[in-house]
Design a protein around this motif. Structure first.
Motif, PDB file in Angstrom:
ATOM      1  N   ASP A  75       0.591  -1.413   0.247  1.00 53.42           N
ATOM      2  CA  ASP A  75      -0.162  -0.015   0.319  1.00 53.42           C
ATOM      3  C   ASP A  75       0.614   1.672  -0.198  1.00 53.42           C
ATOM      4  OD1 ASP A  75      -2.522  -1.250  -0.099  1.00 53.42           O
ATOM      5  OD2 ASP A  75      -3.011  -1.650   2.269  1.00 53.42           O
ATOM      6  N   LEU A  76       1.938   1.345   0.870  1.00 50.01           N
ATOM      7  CA  LEU A  76       2.619   2.551   0.879  1.00 50.01           C
ATOM      8  C   LEU A  76       3.551   2.680  -0.077  1.00 50.01           C
ATOM      9  CD1 LEU A  76       4.323   4.647   3.199  1.00 50.01           C
ATOM     10  CD2 LEU A  76       5.499   2.906   3.534  1.00 50.01           C
ATOM     11  N   THR A  77       3.976   1.675  -0.569  1.00 52.04           N
ATOM     12  CA  THR A  77       5.075   2.842  -2.189  1.00 52.04           C
ATOM     13  C   THR A  77       4.878   1.733  -4.062  1.00 52.04           C
ATOM     14  OG1 THR A  77       5.839   0.101  -2.110  1.00 52.04           O
ATOM     15  CG2 THR A  77       7.040   2.123  -0.396  1.00 52.04           C
ATOM     16  N   GLY A  78       3.746   1.583  -3.219  1.00 54.21           N
ATOM     17  CA  GLY A  78       2.787   0.716  -4.637  1.00 54.21           C
ATOM     18  C   GLY A  78       3.792  -0.353  -5.304  1.00 54.21           C
ATOM     19  N   LEU A  79       4.838  -0.735  -4.784  1.00 54.98           N
ATOM     20  CA  LEU A  79       5.999  -1.968  -4.670  1.00 54.98           C
ATOM     21  C   LEU A  79       5.269  -2.859  -4.883  1.00 54.98           C
ATOM     22  CD1 LEU A  79       9.323  -1.132  -4.379  1.00 54.98           C
ATOM     23  CD2 LEU A  79       7.729  -0.414  -6.160  1.00 54.98           C
ATOM     24  N   PHE A  80       5.359  -4.717  -5.357  1.00 55.62           N
ATOM     25  CA  PHE A  80       4.709  -5.853  -4.970  1.00 55.62           C
ATOM     26  C   PHE A  80       5.181  -5.880  -3.926  1.00 55.62           C
ATOM     27  CE2 PHE A  80       5.587  -6.271  -9.578  1.00 55.62           C
ATOM     28  CZ  PHE A  80       4.422  -6.765 -10.011  1.00 55.62           C
ATOM     29  N   ASN A  81       4.717  -6.826  -2.999  1.00 56.44           N
ATOM     30  CA  ASN A  81       4.483  -7.904  -1.627  1.00 56.44           C
ATOM     31  C   ASN A  81       5.636  -8.581  -1.663  1.00 56.44           C
ATOM     32  OD1 ASN A  81       2.259  -9.104  -1.938  1.00 56.44           O
ATOM     33  ND2 ASN A  81       1.207  -8.221  -1.146  1.00 56.44           N
ATOM     34  N   LYS A  82       5.330  -9.403  -0.988  1.00 57.30           N
ATOM     35  CA  LYS A  82       6.391 -10.169  -0.020  1.00 57.30           C
ATOM     36  C   LYS A  82       6.089 -11.356  -1.038  1.00 57.30           C
ATOM     37  CE  LYS A  82       8.954 -12.791   3.277  1.00 57.30           C
ATOM     38  NZ  LYS A  82       8.837 -12.763   4.714  1.00 57.30           N
ATOM     39  N   ALA A  83       4.987 -11.646  -1.022  1.00 59.80           N
ATOM     40  CA  ALA A  83       4.294 -12.608  -1.441  1.00 59.80           C
ATOM     41  C   ALA A  83       3.923 -12.984  -2.145  1.00 59.80           C
ATOM     42  CB  ALA A  83       2.404 -12.898  -0.561  1.00 59.80           C
ATOM     43  N   ASP A  90      18.405  -2.692   1.556  1.00 58.78           N
ATOM     44  CA  ASP A  90      17.791  -2.237   2.589  1.00 58.78           C
ATOM     45  C   ASP A  90      18.570  -0.711   3.170  1.00 58.78           C
ATOM     46  OD1 ASP A  90      19.648  -2.404   4.453  1.00 58.78           O
ATOM     47  OD2 ASP A  90      18.477  -4.034   6.018  1.00 58.78           O
ATOM     48  N   ILE A  91      17.764  -0.216   3.573  1.00 61.61           N
ATOM     49  CA  ILE A  91      18.598   1.358   4.008  1.00 61.61           C
ATOM     50  C   ILE A  91      18.596   1.420   4.976  1.00 61.61           C
ATOM     51  CG2 ILE A  91      17.131   3.878   4.539  1.00 61.61           C
ATOM     52  CD1 ILE A  91      14.751   2.432   3.449  1.00 61.61           C
ATOM     53  N   ALA A 130       9.614  -5.655  -4.790  1.00 59.36           N
ATOM     54  CA  ALA A 130       8.946  -5.607  -4.600  1.00 59.36           C
ATOM     55  C   ALA A 130       9.751  -5.687  -2.413  1.00 59.36           C
ATOM     56  CB  ALA A 130       9.050  -7.112  -3.670  1.00 59.36           C
ATOM     57  N   ARG A 131       8.545  -4.341  -2.007  1.00 62.75           N
ATOM     58  CA  ARG A 131       9.434  -4.182  -0.596  1.00 62.75           C
ATOM     59  C   ARG A 131       8.904  -5.126  -0.619  1.00 62.75           C
ATOM     60  NH1 ARG A 131       5.725  -0.085   4.057  1.00 62.75           N
ATOM     61  NH2 ARG A 131       7.495  -0.385   5.266  1.00 62.75           N
ATOM     62  N   PHE A 132       9.881  -5.985   0.427  1.00 59.86           N
ATOM     63  CA  PHE A 132      10.191  -7.447   1.581  1.00 59.86           C
ATOM     64  C   PHE A 132       9.083  -6.694   2.752  1.00 59.86           C
ATOM     65  CE2 PHE A 132      11.665 -11.683   1.722  1.00 59.86           C
ATOM     66  CZ  PHE A 132      11.082 -12.484   0.439  1.00 59.86           C
ATOM     67  N   GLY A 133       9.485  -6.193   3.502  1.00 54.84           N
ATOM     68  CA  GLY A 133       8.471  -5.659   4.218  1.00 54.84           C
ATOM     69  C   GLY A 133       9.931  -4.559   5.832  1.00 54.84           C
ATOM     70  N   GLY A 134       9.007  -3.637   5.957  1.00 53.41           N
ATOM     71  CA  GLY A 134      10.173  -3.250   6.456  1.00 53.41           C
ATOM     72  C   GLY A 134      10.393  -2.181   5.613  1.00 53.41           C
ATOM     73  N   ASP A 135      12.464  -2.106   5.425  1.00 51.70           N
ATOM     74  CA  ASP A 135      13.150  -1.320   4.885  1.00 51.70           C
ATOM     75  C   ASP A 135      14.142  -2.204   4.205  1.00 51.70           C
ATOM     76  OD1 ASP A 135      14.664  -2.102   7.395  1.00 51.70           O
ATOM     77  OD2 ASP A 135      16.086  -0.704   6.947  1.00 51.70           O
ATOM     78  N   GLU A 136      13.328  -3.161   3.654  1.00 55.88           N
ATOM     79  CA  GLU A 136      13.951  -4.361   2.980  1.00 55.88           C
ATOM     80  C   GLU A 136      13.238  -4.819   1.158  1.00 55.88           C
ATOM     81  OE1 GLU A 136      15.512  -7.492   6.328  1.00 55.88           O
ATOM     82  OE2 GLU A 136      13.333  -8.237   5.265  1.00 55.88           O
ATOM     83  N   PHE A 137      13.962  -4.508   0.365  1.00 59.85           N
ATOM     84  CA  PHE A 137      13.195  -4.572  -0.568  1.00 59.85           C
ATOM     85  C   PHE A 137      14.345  -5.462  -1.081  1.00 59.85           C
ATOM     86  CE2 PHE A 137      13.470   0.142   0.655  1.00 59.85           C
ATOM     87  CZ  PHE A 137      12.227   0.189   0.240  1.00 59.85           C
ATOM     88  N   VAL A 138      13.421  -6.238  -1.685  1.00 59.97           N
ATOM     89  CA  VAL A 138      14.220  -7.670  -3.031  1.00 59.97           C
ATOM     90  C   VAL A 138      14.110  -7.033  -4.414  1.00 59.97           C
ATOM     91  CG1 VAL A 138      13.730  -9.998  -4.144  1.00 59.97           C
ATOM     92  CG2 VAL A 138      14.068  -9.167  -1.110  1.00 59.97           C
TER      93      VAL A 138
END
Length: 389
Positions: free
Chosen positions: A115-123, A149-150, A187-195
């Motif tokens: 929702d926040l970034t508009g990127l795909f999610n972890k699933a 990650d940031i 994808a935003r993988f969770g928190g400040d992590e991206f994959v």
């Protein structure tokens, strides 16, 4: 399966004509096989049917639509036909639900996107990774992932609040989306992590792409509550099939490389490296000369080699070199031999203090004479035999 669903939805974009929509779906099934029919039926009715049964239903629905349209003398919508078909002919299939395609598209997006970034999610990323690994196996191709990650993100949240943290996340996500290739999946993988999934990409090339992304993020500034901040990221790269063959293993290895980058001082990208060497590697201490390729007037740097293998060389240098740089290294195998010239790509730079850098270079044998490879091979074999005595 996730990508097939996306493809089915894409067939509906800018298509109000059901005949065109049906033709697109039939073509999609022709290109991707019988599994497509299961996805079509599941998308339009929520029913989970086996491919053969789904294919039978799909073509009976198309035939039923033609019959009704001919009887009434006007085109009948696909959704109306599906509803009548399951009500009149396939009463044994209970609990079906007709889904309007645009409403389904919104539901699908909500379940697959952050929702926040508009990127795909972890699933979604985990499903996409599974599919792309299957494709890479089938076509004998590589793929790579970047776990990113940031740096010091918790400090931003603690100091400025979570709203400011959200601004940073959205800015970084936007930069990643702008910089990565159209074929890459983010994808935003969770928190400040991206994959980031990079199909058809060997991990050395993925490292170069990731390093370029890191530099771009570092060059941008973000204003938080009236103060300007420079945001940096750290990342780890792992590749299929060279590092792992399964989704979970590949993610874990890229995550391990990420923590290696963090430990090296942050604001860097690390390749996953297996402890067991792919090639025979031995200690090799010689004075070396280093020079960038393509620049006739580039000054020559002096360094000292540390170890060498068929796949690459590690050396010390007083000045840093850029990851991805093409360089020429020259040294002598022994006092009596002529200098040996090696060409390769810088893939690792570690800092151990002022004017003290470890530089890792992979060798590009396509760009070197075959004799260079032969000489190194002979030397390594001889050294190995001497060590065994």
């Amino acid at each position: 399966m996730g990508s097939l669903k996306e493809s089915v939805l894409n067939c509906s974009i800018n298509t109000d004509d059901d005949d065109v929509f049906i033709n697109k779906l039939n073509k999609l099934a022709g290109n991707n096989g019988e599994d497509t029919y299961s996805v079509i039926i599941q998308t339009l009715t929520s029913l989970d049917l086996k491919p053969g049964e789904a294919k039978k239903c799909w073509f009976e629905i198309i035939s039923h639509r033609e019959n009704i349209s001919n009887t009434l003398g006007r085109k009948i919508s696909l959704l109306a036909t599906i509803s009548d078909y399951f009500f009149s002919f396939e009463k044994s299939l209970k609990n079906h639900r007709i889904v309007e395609i645009n409403a389904y598209e919104k539901i699908k997006k909500d379940s697959t996107h952050d929702d926040l970034t508009g990127l795909f999610n972890k699933a979604y990323m985990q499903d996409a990774l599974s599919q792309h690994i299957s494709l890479a196996k089938r076509h004998n191709t590589d793929l790579s992932i970047l776990f990113l990650d940031i740096d010091d993100f918790k400090g931003i949240n603690d100091t400025f609040g979570h709203h400011s943290g959200d601004i940073v996340l959205k800015n970084v996500a936007h930069t990643i989306s702008q910089e990565m290739r159209a074929s890459d999946i983010i994808a935003r993988f969770g928190g400040d992590e991206f994959v980031i999934l990079m199909p058809n990409t060997y991990k050395i090339n993925a490292l170069l792409i990731s390093e370029r992304l890191r530099k771009t993020i570092q060059q941008k500034t973000i204003t938080i509550k009236g103060t300007t901040h420079q945001i940096t990221v750290s990342g780890g790269v792992a590749g299929f099939p060279v590092d792992a063959l399964k989704v979970k293993d590949l993610l874990n290895l890229a995550d391990s490389a990420l923590y290696r980058a963090k430990g090296a001082g942050k604001n860097s990208i690390s390749l996953f490296k297996e402890d067991k060497r792919r090639f025979l590697r031995i200690k090799f201490n010689r004075p070396i000369k280093v020079k960038h390729l393509g620049f006739t007037r580039t000054r020559t740097l002096s360094g000292t080699s540390k170890n060498i293998a068929i796949g690459g060389i590690l050396f010390e240098n007083k000045e840093p070199l850029s990851i991805g740089a093409k360089v020429q290294v020259s040294f002598s195998i022994d006092k009596e031999s002529d200098p040996l010239f090696l060409i390769g790509t810088i893939v690792r730079v570690e800092t151990f203090g002022p004017h003290n850098y470890d530089i890792g270079m992979t060798l590009s044998f396509k760009e070197m004479e075959k004799t260079a490879k032969d000489e190194i091979s002979k030397f390594l074999i001889q050294q190995s035999e001497d060590n065994d005595k």
